[in-house]
Design an enzyme around this catalytic site. Sequence first.
Site, short mmCIF file in Angstrom:
data_model
loop_
_atom_site.label_atom_id
_atom_site.label_comp_id
_atom_site.label_asym_id
_atom_site.label_seq_id
_atom_site.Cartn_x
_atom_site.Cartn_y
_atom_site.Cartn_z
N TYR A 104 0.54 -1.42 0.22
CA TYR A 104 0.26 -0.02 -0.22
C TYR A 104 1.24 1.31 -0.01
O TYR A 104 1.41 1.63 0.91
CB TYR A 104 -1.09 0.08 1.06
CG TYR A 104 -2.08 -0.89 1.41
CD1 TYR A 104 -2.11 -1.79 0.03
CD2 TYR A 104 -2.43 -1.20 2.63
CE1 TYR A 104 -3.42 -3.11 0.67
CE2 TYR A 104 -3.82 -2.14 2.39
CZ TYR A 104 -4.21 -3.34 1.22
OH TYR A 104 -5.28 -3.33 0.76
N LEU A 149 -19.34 3.02 -5.28
CA LEU A 149 -20.59 3.04 -6.08
C LEU A 149 -21.75 2.56 -5.05
O LEU A 149 -22.78 3.55 -5.31
CB LEU A 149 -20.20 1.81 -7.42
CG LEU A 149 -21.91 1.91 -8.42
CD1 LEU A 149 -20.91 0.99 -9.53
CD2 LEU A 149 -23.01 1.02 -8.08
#
Length: 321
Positions: free
Chosen positions: A48, A202
Amino acid sequence: MSRVGLGTMRISSALPARTSAEREEEGLRTIRAATDSGITLIDTGDFYSGGHNELLVGRALKELDRDSMVLSVKFGMLQLPGGGMPGVDGRPESVKNFLTYSLTRLGVDHIDIYRLARIDQTVPVEDTVGALAELVEQGYIRYIGLSEIGATALRRAAAVHPISDLQIEYSLIEREREKEVIPAARELGIGITAYGILSHGLLSEAFLSGRTAHEPGQFMHPRFQGEAGARNLVIAQALARVAEQHGATLAQAATAWVLAQGEDIVPIVGSTRVASLRESLKALDLVFTKADLAAIESAVPPEGLAGDRHIPQQMQFFDRG
């Protein structure tokens, strides 16, 4: 561990050039707020933001009760200096190398759940798990986890050493793993941590308002683009109306739906700010009846969803067997 976990990836990916001290401090406050609220599972990955996230989590751990934390770390994804991930490395010697750097960046002497981020198709999963088993025996890791692995490979891995946790993308929209993977995990007694519970934004108010178009990494998700984005917006709006009937936000309803799928499934929230974390945790107070769940699922018909889950370059790393 706690009923939900905190995913810390976006705390680093949201940092411009990974140098914003102000955002780093907000990220640290978010981790502390999460633990203050009862969250014990902290999820990170050595890839990450090129290791930045582990360093940040390590700073947070210095002020926390390490023994009460369940620290989950993913490893194995290869990176390029200018960005991009060319592959996965699950070789036994690499497993031990990755761990050595993670222990140093995190400032800890062991990791609770250590997991291969994606299956290395060039290395038998038995070899990778065998190396992890050695690290369990040596005390450097407590439990073995895996991520995005198919049912067949999961059974092969579990035959070498008990697997404690499987991390998968799982949401109202992404339910493919219900067919084989989740049943296999339950058959083997393996817990599940679910990431992407908002389908990368979303199922969020940000998508409803159009803000996701400007979020880092959104370009990678075909479901936000062009005609697919317009069609999926209609689905998100329908779920938002159902959520509103329960006094909840779209994101809270989506999180509560994952929570309702079983106590062996722990959703990971990816908040980067204290305020958004507190909003996310309100999902714990939502209790849906069977009728409520049916209404939610009917508002998000999988057959109506448009666009692929990821771009092809990312999909090649997912084990679908």
